[in-house]
Scaffold this motif. Structure first.
Motif, PDB file in Angstrom:
ATOM      1  N   LEU A 181      40.520  41.419  37.159  1.00 36.82           N
ATOM      2  CA  LEU A 181      41.454  41.091  36.088  1.00 36.82           C
ATOM      3  C   LEU A 181      41.107  41.858  34.814  1.00 36.82           C
ATOM      4  CD1 LEU A 181      43.799  39.240  35.204  1.00 36.82           C
ATOM      5  CD2 LEU A 181      42.070  37.688  34.331  1.00 36.82           C
ATOM      6  N   ASP A 241      43.973  32.584  33.661  1.00 39.92           N
ATOM      7  CA  ASP A 241      43.442  33.412  32.570  1.00 39.92           C
ATOM      8  C   ASP A 241      44.447  34.486  32.181  1.00 39.92           C
ATOM      9  OD1 ASP A 241      41.188  31.963  32.551  1.00 39.92           O
ATOM     10  OD2 ASP A 241      39.921  33.451  33.562  1.00 39.92           O
ATOM     11  N   VAL A 256      41.863  32.645  37.940  1.00 41.24           N
ATOM     12  CA  VAL A 256      41.968  33.979  37.339  1.00 41.24           C
ATOM     13  C   VAL A 256      43.402  34.222  36.870  1.00 41.24           C
ATOM     14  CG1 VAL A 256      41.579  36.428  37.745  1.00 41.24           C
ATOM     15  CG2 VAL A 256      40.130  34.750  38.863  1.00 41.24           C
ATOM     16  N   GLU A 273      41.902  32.386  43.677  1.00 37.87           N
ATOM     17  CA  GLU A 273      42.308  33.294  42.607  1.00 37.87           C
ATOM     18  C   GLU A 273      43.077  32.561  41.504  1.00 37.87           C
ATOM     19  OE1 GLU A 273      44.934  36.658  43.453  1.00 37.87           O
ATOM     20  OE2 GLU A 273      46.539  35.258  43.850  1.00 37.87           O
ATOM     21  N   THR A 287      39.649  38.892  41.443  1.00 40.04           N
ATOM     22  CA  THR A 287      38.445  38.316  40.852  1.00 40.04           C
ATOM     23  C   THR A 287      38.516  38.516  39.337  1.00 40.04           C
ATOM     24  OG1 THR A 287      37.254  40.379  41.013  1.00 40.04           O
ATOM     25  CG2 THR A 287      37.109  38.897  42.906  1.00 40.04           C
ATOM     26  N   THR A 288      37.606  37.853  38.624  1.00 41.88           N
ATOM     27  CA  THR A 288      37.585  38.006  37.168  1.00 41.88           C
ATOM     28  C   THR A 288      37.392  39.477  36.790  1.00 41.88           C
ATOM     29  OG1 THR A 288      36.448  35.901  37.253  1.00 41.88           O
ATOM     30  CG2 THR A 288      36.641  36.916  35.097  1.00 41.88           C
TER      31      THR A 288
END
Lengths: 178, 151
Positions: free
Chosen positions: A162, A85, A82, A79, A158-159
């Motif tokens: 998010l 990000d 992510v 993770e 996970t993306t």
């Protein structure tokens, strides 16, 4: 005569529906009793500055994200990107709770992979983890300005999580204030 | 035969069954009793079908430690249970309290039982109602003949 065939089919259909629902549920995801309640407090040493204390009260008044992580946690590695990000969005401070880890391992981990956290609190004996009801690292909490827990994510983000859940939630929470 | 005996005795030996469950000392046997009851009633969240007493997950060990220290410092059973529920929800209890969210869990089996009994009664009644048709005269003589053949 007809019901003789209809009843088993109906029973079968009901069973299929229930089993189908059961398949989609994840028994690991236990609903957190903290949602909508004040976040548990902690006051712990900071990972990078042993003399400084990190406390939940430091963040009252802002929306923030608490991520429970450890260098021994494989899923945290998954993770990590992510979280980077999320941190780069610069929406809310991302605070780490370094759970049952060795500070040196933790620091090395952050050096190697990059540090998405504004700061990390060291929870060496896992007491703060218990207070927050942590049972599987990684876990992520979203806390609002009033210090109320609004969301808890168990397991690696996970993306999709998010962008579909966490970022929109943080944005709406921030707007509420304005 | 000998081989079977050997295999059997090997099966009886368990290599990995020694869970690393720590020992605790209690000065008061009543406290120990309460400790045992509590860690048997509380569920481990890591291995979800184990209780705290059976689980050797790290979290279970920490929680046992917590239960122990709370007991030593004089907490009541309710206080300890509440402490756990506040943090982990009703899920930590193997016997969750009766609430709207758990109603189906508690009443469901009884509803199924009632449905089953009703279904059974309906089927049995229906079966009793279907009458056996009386034999015709021709069939009667046929039966008589068959029975007489035996003698």
């Amino acid at each position: 005569m007809k019901t003789r065939f209809v009843i088993p089919i109906v029973v079968f259909a009901v069973l299929v529906v229930f089993l189908g629902i059961g398949l989609k549920l994840d028994p690991r995801k236990v609903p957190s009793p903290f949602i909508g309640k004040p976040a548990p407090e902690f006051s712990l040493p900071s990972l990078h500055n042993v003399h400084a204390n990190l406390s939940t009260q430091d963040f009252t008044g802002s929306v923030w994200v608490l991520n429970v992580w450890a260098s021994w946690c494989v899923a945290c590695r998954a993770e990590h990107e992510v979280l980077q990000d999320l941190a780069s969005e610069d929406l809310a401070p991302v605070i780490g709770l370094n759970y049952k880890d060795h500070p040196n391992d933790a620091k090395r981990w952050l050096r190697q992979l990059g540090d998405p956290y504004q700061a990390s609190a060291v929870d060496a004996d896992g007491k703060a983890g218990i207070d927050w009801g942590v049972y599987g690292v990684p876990e992520t909490f979203v806390i609002d300005q009033q210090g109320i827990v609004r969301y808890k994510h168990i397991g690696p983000i996970t993306t999709e999580d998010l962008h579909e859940t966490i970022i929109p939630l943080v944005k709406t929470l921030k707007e509420k204030r304005a | 035969m000998k081989q079977i005996l050997v295999i059997w005795s090997l099966l009886l030996v368990s290599v990995s069954a020694h869970a690393v469950i720590e020992t605790r000392s209690f000065t008061d046997p009543a406290l120990e009793e309460r400790y045992t009851v509590l860690i048997n009633e509380l569920r481990c969240l890591v291995c979800q079908n184990n209780n705290l007493a059976d689980s050797n997950a790290e979290l279970a060990r920490d929680l046992r430690e917590h239960v122990y220290s709370m007991l030593i410092s004089g907490a009541t059973d309710t206080e300890i249970i509440n402490y756990m529920v506040e943090r982990y929800g009703d899920f930590v209890l193997f016997r969750p309290p009766f609430k709207p969210t758990t109603a189906a869990l508690w009443i469901g089996p009884f509803i199924l039982l009632v449905l089953g009994v009703v279904g059974l009664v309906v089927i049995i009644r229906k079966r009793n109602r279907t009458q056996v048709e009386a034999l015709t005269d021709v069939e009667r003589t046929q039966v008589r003949r068959l029975l007489d053949q035996d003698e």
